[in-house]
Design a protein around this motif. Structure first.
Motif, PDB file in Angstrom:
ATOM      1  N   GLU A  85       0.829  -0.724  -0.300  1.00 24.75           N
ATOM      2  CA  GLU A  85       0.215  -0.087  -0.183  1.00 24.75           C
ATOM      3  C   GLU A  85       1.192   1.310  -0.089  1.00 24.75           C
ATOM      4  O   GLU A  85       0.012   2.657  -0.086  1.00 24.75           O
ATOM      5  N   THR A  86       2.028   1.167   0.261  1.00 24.67           N
ATOM      6  CA  THR A  86       2.841   2.494   0.066  1.00 24.67           C
ATOM      7  C   THR A  86       3.946   2.405  -0.880  1.00 24.67           C
ATOM      8  O   THR A  86       4.079   3.283  -1.864  1.00 24.67           O
ATOM      9  N   VAL A  87       5.123   1.403  -0.222  1.00 26.21           N
ATOM     10  CA  VAL A  87       6.132   1.305  -1.584  1.00 26.21           C
ATOM     11  C   VAL A  87       5.448   0.800  -2.681  1.00 26.21           C
ATOM     12  O   VAL A  87       5.934   1.270  -3.981  1.00 26.21           O
ATOM     13  N   MET A  88       5.269  -0.789  -3.101  1.00 27.80           N
ATOM     14  CA  MET A  88       4.363  -1.258  -3.968  1.00 27.80           C
ATOM     15  C   MET A  88       3.823   0.221  -4.691  1.00 27.80           C
ATOM     16  O   MET A  88       3.502   0.444  -6.112  1.00 27.80           O
ATOM     17  N   LYS A  89       2.759   0.624  -4.493  1.00 24.67           N
ATOM     18  CA  LYS A  89       1.428   2.152  -4.531  1.00 24.67           C
ATOM     19  C   LYS A  89       2.840   3.094  -5.655  1.00 24.67           C
ATOM     20  O   LYS A  89       2.252   2.965  -6.774  1.00 24.67           O
ATOM     21  N   ASP A  90       3.372   2.791  -5.376  1.00 23.66           N
ATOM     22  CA  ASP A  90       4.387   4.761  -5.273  1.00 23.66           C
ATOM     23  C   ASP A  90       5.446   3.568  -6.637  1.00 23.66           C
ATOM     24  O   ASP A  90       5.047   5.063  -7.402  1.00 23.66           O
ATOM     25  N   MET A  91       5.404   2.899  -6.574  1.00 26.42           N
ATOM     26  CA  MET A  91       6.536   2.572  -8.112  1.00 26.42           C
ATOM     27  C   MET A  91       5.456   2.550  -8.937  1.00 26.42           C
ATOM     28  O   MET A  91       5.698   3.072 -10.431  1.00 26.42           O
ATOM     29  N   THR A  92       4.082   1.829  -8.698  1.00 27.10           N
ATOM     30  CA  THR A  92       3.056   1.188  -9.866  1.00 27.10           C
ATOM     31  C   THR A  92       2.735   3.756 -10.468  1.00 27.10           C
ATOM     32  O   THR A  92       2.328   3.133 -11.449  1.00 27.10           O
ATOM     33  N   ASP A  93       2.904   3.967  -9.499  1.00 28.38           N
ATOM     34  CA  ASP A  93       2.416   5.085  -9.872  1.00 28.38           C
ATOM     35  C   ASP A  93       3.437   6.178 -10.634  1.00 28.38           C
ATOM     36  O   ASP A  93       3.575   6.883 -11.617  1.00 28.38           O
ATOM     37  N   GLN A  94       5.056   5.275 -10.418  1.00 26.98           N
ATOM     38  CA  GLN A  94       5.645   6.114 -11.188  1.00 26.98           C
ATOM     39  C   GLN A  94       5.818   5.373 -12.872  1.00 26.98           C
ATOM     40  O   GLN A  94       6.355   6.037 -13.766  1.00 26.98           O
ATOM     41  N   VAL A  95       5.369   4.152 -12.806  1.00 25.97           N
ATOM     42  CA  VAL A  95       5.573   3.227 -14.113  1.00 25.97           C
ATOM     43  C   VAL A  95       4.198   4.177 -14.990  1.00 25.97           C
ATOM     44  O   VAL A  95       4.533   4.279 -16.445  1.00 25.97           O
ATOM     45  N   LEU A  96       2.908   4.325 -14.417  1.00 23.43           N
ATOM     46  CA  LEU A  96       1.817   5.010 -14.465  1.00 23.43           C
ATOM     47  C   LEU A  96       2.570   6.552 -15.461  1.00 23.43           C
ATOM     48  O   LEU A  96       1.794   6.633 -16.377  1.00 23.43           O
ATOM     49  N   ASP A  97       2.988   6.981 -14.759  1.00 23.50           N
ATOM     50  CA  ASP A  97       3.500   8.302 -14.709  1.00 23.50           C
ATOM     51  C   ASP A  97       4.470   8.369 -16.166  1.00 23.50           C
ATOM     52  O   ASP A  97       4.471   9.394 -16.685  1.00 23.50           O
ATOM     53  N   SER A  98       5.032   7.292 -16.106  1.00 24.05           N
ATOM     54  CA  SER A  98       5.885   7.481 -17.195  1.00 24.05           C
ATOM     55  C   SER A  98       4.791   7.171 -18.531  1.00 24.05           C
ATOM     56  O   SER A  98       5.790   7.153 -19.896  1.00 24.05           O
ATOM     57  N   ILE A  99       3.622   6.616 -19.114  1.00 26.65           N
ATOM     58  CA  ILE A  99       3.651   6.917 -19.511  1.00 26.65           C
ATOM     59  C   ILE A  99       2.257   7.763 -20.375  1.00 26.65           C
ATOM     60  O   ILE A  99       1.067   8.115 -19.917  1.00 26.65           O
ATOM     61  N   ASP A 100       3.168   8.757 -21.191  1.00 21.80           N
ATOM     62  CA  ASP A 100       2.234  10.090 -21.964  1.00 21.80           C
ATOM     63  C   ASP A 100       0.992   9.420 -22.852  1.00 21.80           C
ATOM     64  O   ASP A 100       1.116   8.169 -23.984  1.00 21.80           O
ATOM     65  N   LEU A 101      -0.112   9.596 -22.199  1.00 21.32           N
ATOM     66  CA  LEU A 101      -1.387   9.076 -23.417  1.00 21.32           C
ATOM     67  C   LEU A 101      -1.189  10.242 -24.633  1.00 21.32           C
ATOM     68  O   LEU A 101      -3.324   9.790 -24.317  1.00 21.32           O
ATOM     69  N   SER A 102      -0.957  11.708 -24.241  1.00 18.75           N
ATOM     70  CA  SER A 102      -1.426  12.726 -24.898  1.00 18.75           C
ATOM     71  C   SER A 102      -2.020  12.202 -26.685  1.00 18.75           C
ATOM     72  O   SER A 102      -3.236  12.431 -26.682  1.00 18.75           O
ATOM     73  N   LEU A 103      -1.741  10.886 -26.719  1.00 13.58           N
ATOM     74  CA  LEU A 103      -1.828  10.322 -27.978  1.00 13.58           C
ATOM     75  C   LEU A 103      -3.094  10.071 -28.419  1.00 13.58           C
ATOM     76  O   LEU A 103      -4.130  10.171 -29.714  1.00 13.58           O
ATOM     77  N   LEU A 104      -3.661   9.615 -27.133  1.00 15.86           N
ATOM     78  CA  LEU A 104      -5.082   8.744 -27.075  1.00 15.86           C
ATOM     79  C   LEU A 104      -6.544  10.600 -26.414  1.00 15.86           C
ATOM     80  O   LEU A 104      -7.179  10.079 -26.351  1.00 15.86           O
ATOM     81  N   GLY A 105      -5.671  11.195 -26.737  1.00 13.39           N
ATOM     82  CA  GLY A 105      -6.225  12.304 -25.662  1.00 13.39           C
ATOM     83  C   GLY A 105      -7.592  12.247 -26.265  1.00 13.39           C
ATOM     84  O   GLY A 105      -9.088  12.649 -25.384  1.00 13.39           O
ATOM     85  N   PRO A 106      -8.054  12.830 -27.328  1.00 14.41           N
ATOM     86  CA  PRO A 106      -9.296  13.048 -27.959  1.00 14.41           C
ATOM     87  C   PRO A 106     -10.800  12.025 -27.555  1.00 14.41           C
ATOM     88  O   PRO A 106     -11.793  11.908 -27.271  1.00 14.41           O
ATOM     89  N   VAL A 107      -9.794  10.658 -27.102  1.00  9.00           N
ATOM     90  CA  VAL A 107     -10.792   9.538 -26.807  1.00  9.00           C
ATOM     91  C   VAL A 107     -10.744   9.532 -25.384  1.00  9.00           C
ATOM     92  O   VAL A 107     -11.894   9.439 -24.999  1.00  9.00           O
ATOM     93  N   LEU A 108     -10.022  10.187 -24.778  1.00  6.84           N
ATOM     94  CA  LEU A 108      -9.637   9.705 -23.213  1.00  6.84           C
ATOM     95  C   LEU A 108     -10.465  11.271 -22.471  1.00  6.84           C
ATOM     96  O   LEU A 108     -11.218  11.650 -21.075  1.00  6.84           O
ATOM     97  N   GLY A 109     -10.676  12.614 -23.348  1.00  7.80           N
ATOM     98  CA  GLY A 109     -11.233  13.220 -23.142  1.00  7.80           C
ATOM     99  C   GLY A 109      -9.996  14.351 -22.328  1.00  7.80           C
ATOM    100  O   GLY A 109     -10.553  15.128 -21.302  1.00  7.80           O
ATOM    101  N   CYS A 110      -8.584  14.399 -22.377  1.00  6.59           N
ATOM    102  CA  CYS A 110      -7.601  15.001 -22.332  1.00  6.59           C
ATOM    103  C   CYS A 110      -7.279  15.832 -23.009  1.00  6.59           C
ATOM    104  O   CYS A 110      -6.657  15.333 -24.072  1.00  6.59           O
ATOM    105  N   ASP A 111      -6.589  16.740 -22.758  1.00  7.26           N
ATOM    106  CA  ASP A 111      -5.682  18.646 -23.411  1.00  7.26           C
ATOM    107  C   ASP A 111      -4.495  18.841 -22.696  1.00  7.26           C
ATOM    108  O   ASP A 111      -4.864  19.826 -22.486  1.00  7.26           O
ATOM    109  N   PRO A 112      -3.709  17.903 -22.781  1.00  9.66           N
ATOM    110  CA  PRO A 112      -2.433  18.571 -22.501  1.00  9.66           C
ATOM    111  C   PRO A 112      -2.628  19.968 -22.518  1.00  9.66           C
ATOM    112  O   PRO A 112      -1.218  20.842 -21.633  1.00  9.66           O
TER     113      PRO A 112
END
Length: 236
Positions: free
Chosen positions: A200-227
């Motif tokens: 719940e602490t160490v592993m969660k933080d590392m999972t967040d680091q993995v997710l943070d390294s994945i830029d989903l900007s290419l999927l912005g129109p589908v996800l509804g986000c616009d960096p």
């Protein structure tokens, strides 16, 4: 990380309101996230992971005098935390309008094994013993929410929902064999708390680091986000 974006895209293109996402694509995406988490755990020296030193006090009455003793546990380690993996279909989290707001998945830890050296002293005497630990896996719940400003998922929840059985065996206590049952209970409770806290602490933080390294900007129109738009607002 581009592979992750491509894989997720395959599931997102059919995840518009009123349609069902492709489970296989989302599952593959989650598997890649877990693969990267496993690598991070190993590369950061967390599998095997060093267990914290701890101790348990005990007492007994000898010839009418109460004597106190202590069992110190040190040089501990546990192997198997990098066995975390997806155990059921991942799902998109959607709001009432069918817009994607995150993802969730059921995960599992495989079998984990550990060891402690135990120095038990009573009446200034005592042996050095070995404590062997076996944790029969655990169930883990994962949830990530979409950061629409950065177009990235953020780990919100990584929690142990069911801890597998913990078996403890102790060898070498000899004359202090009468504390075995108490020491086994102590170790089981301590290890259960350690595994839950680590996830719940160490592993969660590392999972967040993995997710943070994945830029989903290419999927912005589908996800509804616009960096880009979010950055423009900040500049103003």
């Amino acid at each position: 990380m581009l592979l992750m974006v491509i894989v997720l895209c395959a599931g997102l293109v059919t995840a518009a309101p009123g349609k069902q996402p492709k489970d296989d694509s989302l599952n593959h995406y989650m598997d890649l996230v877990m693969d990267n988490l496993q690598v991070m755990l190993v590369e950061n020296g967390l599998d095997p992971v060093a267990l914290p030193n701890t101790s348990m006090g005990f007492s007994d009455t000898v010839l009418g005098v109460e004597w106190h003793g202590e069992a110190k546990l040190y040089d501990g380690w546990m192997r198997g935390l990098a066995s975390i993996h997806r155990s059921a279909n991942a799902e998109f989290i959607k709001n009432s309008a069918g817009v994607i707001r995150g993802i969730l998945a059921s995960l599992s830890l495989g079998e984990m094994k550990g060891h402690y050296v135990c120095l038990a002293k009573f009446m200034d005497l005592g042996p050095v013993a070995d404590v062997f630990i076996d944790v029969r896996g655990s169930d883990v719940y994962f949830e990530a929410l979409l950061d629409t400003h950065q177009c990235k998922f953020r780990a919100e929840v990584l929690k142990v929902t069911k801890l597998g059985s913990i078996n403890v065996s102790i060898e070498g206590l000899s004359v202090l064999g009468w504390i075995v049952a108490s020491l086994m209970d102590f170790v089981m409770i301590f290890i259960g708390g350690f595994v839950s806290s680590f996830v719940e602490t160490v592993m969660k933080d590392m999972t967040d680091q993995v997710l943070d390294s994945i830029d989903l900007s290419l999927l912005g129109p589908v996800l509804g986000c616009d960096p880009a738009a979010a950055q423009l607002i900040q500049l103003h």
